[in-house]
Enzyme design. Structure first.
Site, PDB file in Angstrom:
ATOM      1  N   ASN A   7       0.871  -1.180   0.000  1.00  0.00           N
ATOM      2  CA  ASN A   7       0.000   0.000   0.000  1.00  0.00           C
ATOM      3  C   ASN A   7       0.906   1.229   0.000  1.00  0.00           C
ATOM      4  OD1 ASN A   7      -1.870   2.053   0.428  1.00  0.00           O
ATOM      5  ND2 ASN A   7      -3.082   0.860   1.878  1.00  0.00           N
ATOM      6  N   ARG A  54      -2.327  -2.059  -3.963  1.00  0.00           N
ATOM      7  CA  ARG A  54      -3.441  -1.120  -4.028  1.00  0.00           C
ATOM      8  C   ARG A  54      -3.149  -0.082  -5.111  1.00  0.00           C
ATOM      9  NH1 ARG A  54      -4.587   4.132  -0.523  1.00  0.00           N
ATOM     10  NH2 ARG A  54      -6.624   4.686  -1.368  1.00  0.00           N
ATOM     11  N   HIS A 143     -11.720   4.757  -2.782  1.00  0.00           N
ATOM     12  CA  HIS A 143     -11.728   4.079  -1.474  1.00  0.00           C
ATOM     13  C   HIS A 143     -12.535   2.773  -1.539  1.00  0.00           C
ATOM     14  CE1 HIS A 143     -11.108   8.302   0.435  1.00  0.00           C
ATOM     15  NE2 HIS A 143      -9.949   7.682   0.372  1.00  0.00           N
ATOM     16  N   LEU A 169     -13.271   7.853   6.540  1.00  0.00           N
ATOM     17  CA  LEU A 169     -12.849   9.188   6.945  1.00  0.00           C
ATOM     18  C   LEU A 169     -11.393   9.145   7.388  1.00  0.00           C
ATOM     19  CD1 LEU A 169     -15.983  10.140   9.097  1.00  0.00           C
ATOM     20  CD2 LEU A 169     -15.621  10.490   6.640  1.00  0.00           C
ATOM     21  N   ARG A 201      -7.802  18.478   0.613  1.00  0.00           N
ATOM     22  CA  ARG A 201      -8.573  18.549  -0.637  1.00  0.00           C
ATOM     23  C   ARG A 201      -9.915  19.239  -0.395  1.00  0.00           C
ATOM     24  NH1 ARG A 201      -8.137  12.322  -2.232  1.00  0.00           N
ATOM     25  NH2 ARG A 201      -6.934  12.146  -0.300  1.00  0.00           N
ATOM     26  N   ASP A 240      -4.383  18.004   9.934  1.00  0.00           N
ATOM     27  CA  ASP A 240      -4.689  16.912  10.862  1.00  0.00           C
ATOM     28  C   ASP A 240      -5.866  17.325  11.739  1.00  0.00           C
ATOM     29  OD1 ASP A 240      -4.696  15.056  13.080  1.00  0.00           O
ATOM     30  OD2 ASP A 240      -2.643  14.513  12.529  1.00  0.00           O
ATOM     31  N   GLU A 291     -12.486   5.815  12.825  1.00  0.00           N
ATOM     32  CA  GLU A 291     -12.237   4.857  13.901  1.00  0.00           C
ATOM     33  C   GLU A 291     -11.842   5.524  15.219  1.00  0.00           C
ATOM     34  OE1 GLU A 291      -9.407   1.819  12.663  1.00  0.00           O
ATOM     35  OE2 GLU A 291     -10.065   2.129  10.588  1.00  0.00           O
ATOM     36  N   GLU A 341      -8.020  -2.825   4.359  1.00  0.00           N
ATOM     37  CA  GLU A 341      -7.843  -2.949   2.912  1.00  0.00           C
ATOM     38  C   GLU A 341      -6.892  -4.083   2.578  1.00  0.00           C
ATOM     39  OE1 GLU A 341      -7.927   1.822   2.120  1.00  0.00           O
ATOM     40  OE2 GLU A 341      -7.060   0.832   3.864  1.00  0.00           O
TER      41      GLU A 341
END
Length: 359
Positions: A7, A54, A143, A169, A201, A240, A291, A341
């Protein structure tokens, strides 16, 4: 079959080896990776039978996990214009892993593939047909590996549910409406810039606003601003969300506005996904924010009480790993699901090799 999952992020490289039962046999995280294929890894890995990668964008060509051949790699590279932040890193990950493991098959697993089931009404942009056909203009969605796993896992945990809204998220954010395991709507579109506001973004904007900005900015400046200096960073000066929370707690009005905009757009998007499903059986949070940020979850669920949603405050605050956080009175179960993932990529890699899919 042991599968090495690769990944590649914007500045890091995550490696994990999953055994046949998806047990993690080894992990390695290159925190600062410049994309060089010459990786000097000081680690011992168990035997690796295949490598799964990925890849963010598969376009219209790659809609299933696909064995990587030179032609497939060229096809992935040709899609760079559609995901300029992500596609080059995926290609660098492929090159690095192939240099490390040249004698095993490598498989690309695409984030866009899960959304191949979007109905025409959800996937089609109201643009001239000549444009849509010439440049493959449509909603691709992203995603997908996360949405696929989170929706399936939540149904298992809840013991059922055919209409699921998944909220991925993190630094990137998107929602998906999943009906009986199939994506029927999503917030991201032709590129990963669309939909919800994210770390840097912008998410959805009025196209007229963008045309206006082109009177004042070069296309390159506009693209850089939308991708790297918008979203939470543009609103609060912090990319962040943890820093945004801290600044808000200290009375920073811009940070408070950022939280309000972020959660407003998130509630709005969940309601829209619910409409696409014709109702809601499960609401699922996953990804770094999904999470680990109980405040965002509370803000979102509290604002969706009209859908029959209610939180168990204690469960929400204490949630760790896969956890149910809905109150007993909630008509719709609410779950937090750990993003995996890697499991989706490992399973896709085994499926591709079993079917010998080579385009």
């Amino acid at each position: 079959m042991n599968v090495l999952v690769v990944n590649a992020g914007s500045s890091s490289l995550k490696l994990s080896v999953l055994g046949e039962d998806d047990t993690v046999l080894a992990q390695h995280h290159v925190e600062r990776w410049d994309g060089t294929p010459d990786l000097d890894l000081d680690l011992t890995l168990p035997p690796v039978d295949a490598v799964g990668h990925r890849v963010v964008h598969g376009g219209t060509r790659f809609t299933t996990p696909t064995v990587i051949t030179p032609d497939v790699r060229r096809g992935i590279e040709e899609l760079t214009d559609l995901a300029p932040l992500h596609q080059p890193r995926a290609l660098a990950g492929i090159d690095a892993a192939q240099a490390l493991f040249p004698d095993v098959p490598h498989v690309a697993c695409f984030d866009t593939a899960f959304h191949r089931t979007l109905p025409a009404a959800a996937a089609t942009y109201p643009l001239p047909s000549a444009w849509r056909e010439r440049w493959d203009l449509r909603r691709y969605g992203f995603h997908g590996l996360s949405h696929a796993y989170a929706s399936r896992r939540a149904v298992e945990l809840a013991g059922g549910g055919s209409r699921v809204v998944t909220c991925h998220l993190g630094a990137g954010c998107s929602l998906a409406a999943v009906h009986d395991g199939r994506s029927v709507d999503t917030t991201m579109g032709f590129t990963p810039l669309a939909g919800l506001p994210m770390a840097t973004r912008s998410g959805d904007l009025d196209p007229g606003l963008l045309l206006h900005l082109l009177d004042h900015l070069t296309p390159d400046k506009l693209a850089d601003g939308l991708a790297h200096h918008s979203g939470l960073r543009g609103l609060a000066g912090h990319a962040d969300l943890r820093d945004v929370h801290a600044a808000s707690a200290q009375g920073d009005v811009n940070a408070r506005l950022a939280l309000d905009v972020f959660t407003h757009r998130l509630r709005q998007g969940i309601a829209a996904m619910t409409a696409s499903l014709g109702g809601l059986d499960l609401l699922v949070f996953t990804g770094g924010i999904g999470e680990h940020d109980p405040d965002v979850r509370a803000r979102v669920v509290d604002g969706l009480a009209f859908l029959g949603l209610a939180l168990n405050r204690g469960a929400n605050a204490a949630a760790s790993g896969d956890a149910g956080i809905g109150a007993e009175r909630s008509r719709v179960p609410v779950w937090v699901v750990t993003a995996r993932e890697d499991i989706e990529i490992a399973d896709g890699t085994r499926t591709a090799l079993a079917a010998d899919i080579v385009l």
